[in-house]
Design a protein around this motif. Structure first.
Motif, PDB file in Angstrom:
ATOM      1  N   UNK A 256       0.821  -1.208   0.146  1.00  0.00           N
ATOM      2  CA  UNK A 256       0.189  -0.161   0.068  1.00  0.00           C
ATOM      3  C   UNK A 256       0.916   1.329   0.126  1.00  0.00           C
ATOM      4  N   UNK A 257       1.830   1.314   0.830  1.00  0.00           N
ATOM      5  CA  UNK A 257       2.744   2.475   0.970  1.00  0.00           C
ATOM      6  C   UNK A 257       3.538   2.522  -0.384  1.00  0.00           C
ATOM      7  N   UNK A 258       3.915   1.438  -0.692  1.00  0.00           N
ATOM      8  CA  UNK A 258       4.865   1.589  -2.137  1.00  0.00           C
ATOM      9  C   UNK A 258       3.963   2.113  -3.090  1.00  0.00           C
ATOM     10  N   UNK A 259       2.732   1.679  -3.313  1.00  0.00           N
ATOM     11  CA  UNK A 259       1.845   2.417  -4.260  1.00  0.00           C
ATOM     12  C   UNK A 259       1.672   3.785  -4.210  1.00  0.00           C
ATOM     13  N   UNK A 260       1.523   4.260  -2.875  1.00  0.00           N
ATOM     14  CA  UNK A 260       1.373   5.367  -2.441  1.00  0.00           C
ATOM     15  C   UNK A 260       2.727   6.520  -3.084  1.00  0.00           C
ATOM     16  N   UNK A 261       3.754   5.960  -2.738  1.00  0.00           N
ATOM     17  CA  UNK A 261       5.068   6.609  -3.259  1.00  0.00           C
ATOM     18  C   UNK A 261       5.160   6.569  -4.599  1.00  0.00           C
ATOM     19  N   UNK A 262       4.973   5.358  -5.168  1.00  0.00           N
ATOM     20  CA  UNK A 262       4.896   5.301  -6.708  1.00  0.00           C
ATOM     21  C   UNK A 262       3.815   6.068  -7.463  1.00  0.00           C
ATOM     22  N   UNK A 263       2.761   6.373  -6.870  1.00  0.00           N
ATOM     23  CA  UNK A 263       1.723   6.897  -7.631  1.00  0.00           C
ATOM     24  C   UNK A 263       1.639   8.450  -7.389  1.00  0.00           C
ATOM     25  N   UNK A 264       2.643   8.870  -6.414  1.00  0.00           N
ATOM     26  CA  UNK A 264       2.940  10.595  -6.071  1.00  0.00           C
ATOM     27  C   UNK A 264       1.907  10.715  -4.799  1.00  0.00           C
ATOM     28  N   UNK A 265       1.297  10.036  -3.865  1.00  0.00           N
ATOM     29  CA  UNK A 265       0.645  10.531  -2.841  1.00  0.00           C
ATOM     30  C   UNK A 265       1.725  10.791  -1.834  1.00  0.00           C
ATOM     31  N   UNK A 266       2.727  10.218  -1.859  1.00  0.00           N
ATOM     32  CA  UNK A 266       3.972  10.428  -1.026  1.00  0.00           C
ATOM     33  C   UNK A 266       5.036  10.830  -1.889  1.00  0.00           C
ATOM     34  N   UNK A 267       5.395  12.116  -1.657  1.00  0.00           N
ATOM     35  CA  UNK A 267       6.538  12.548  -2.332  1.00  0.00           C
ATOM     36  C   UNK A 267       7.872  12.413  -2.018  1.00  0.00           C
ATOM     37  N   UNK A 268       8.849  12.396  -2.720  1.00  0.00           N
ATOM     38  CA  UNK A 268      10.264  12.357  -2.164  1.00  0.00           C
ATOM     39  C   UNK A 268      10.438  13.691  -0.966  1.00  0.00           C
ATOM     40  N   UNK A 269      10.899  13.178   0.108  1.00  0.00           N
ATOM     41  CA  UNK A 269      11.192  14.120   1.221  1.00  0.00           C
ATOM     42  C   UNK A 269       9.965  14.232   2.118  1.00  0.00           C
ATOM     43  N   UNK A 270       8.927  13.654   1.614  1.00  0.00           N
ATOM     44  CA  UNK A 270       7.804  13.879   2.544  1.00  0.00           C
ATOM     45  C   UNK A 270       7.886  12.764   3.730  1.00  0.00           C
ATOM     46  N   UNK A 271       7.701  12.866   4.742  1.00  0.00           N
ATOM     47  CA  UNK A 271       7.571  11.885   5.995  1.00  0.00           C
ATOM     48  C   UNK A 271       6.357  10.933   5.744  1.00  0.00           C
TER      49      UNK A 271
END
Length: 65
Positions: free
Chosen positions: A18-33
């Motif tokens: 789930x978290x991997x998909x959020x990172x890949x999908x841009x819901x969690x961006x580089x530098x975000x906590x």
């Protein structure tokens, strides 16, 4: 995406996905906590140990540091 208790896939790995998909999908961006362990535990109704294992998987796979 929700966790499935009926799935043969461990819950920590389901959360990591789930978290991997959020990172890949841009819901969690580089530098975000990421959300805190407590927040993830409450959101997905998991123990903190399960959340920590999911985070370890993401670290090992290079998604977070």
């Amino acid at each position: 995406m929700n966790l499935s208790s009926a799935s043969p896939i461990p819950k920590y790995y389901q959360l990591a996905e789930i978290l991997r998909n959020q990172i890949a999908g841009g819901s969690i961006n580089p530098g975000d906590q990421l959300p805190t362990e407590d927040a993830l535990s409450q959101t997905y109704n998991l123990s903190r140990g399960t959340v920590r294992e999911a985070i370890r998987v993401l670290e090992k796979d290079g998604y977070i540091q």
